[in-house]
Scaffold this motif. Sequence first.
Motif: not given
Length: 165
Positions: A119-134
């Motif tokens: 669950a916490n690894a998904s937080i890290a990955l989602i933050n990376t993807v959203v930050g990069g895409v935005c």
Amino acid sequence: MPGKRLFLQWTLFACLAAIGAFIAARMGWVGYLRNDPTHITLITLGVFVFATVWLGRLSWRLSSGHNPEIVREELGHGWFASSLCVSIGLIGTAIGYYLMLKDGNASGDAAEVINRLFANASIALINTVVGGVCGVFVELQSHFIGHAITKALRKAGRPVRDGGP
């Protein structure tokens, strides 16, 4: 509306982004945002929305014949927002990994510990993807406006400085 081409391009981009957000919501990806205890992803999305509206305003002003030099000065905020989205995403990544490692030392049933880790690894990955895409989407908008500024300055016979943001 031949003079409003830049604003129409921005409008198309904004509509496509809204459609993409709707599709993501329909696919259930909003659940990842709800599970983020840090809410950093929402901050990144907020910066993206604010920057997109800001850049839409700049594209309208440039399309309406405002001074391209003034619009270029204000475009710096778009370039800043692009790097800010990426930076906030990386901070969220680091916090997600910290939470993952912190929960890795927790005691309990092995399956429960593994679920918390993922669950916490998904937080890290989602933050990376959203930050990069935005960041990429804000950068694209800024690039198109910067290109339109260069064209407007050349058309007016003013000197054009080379370079990015």
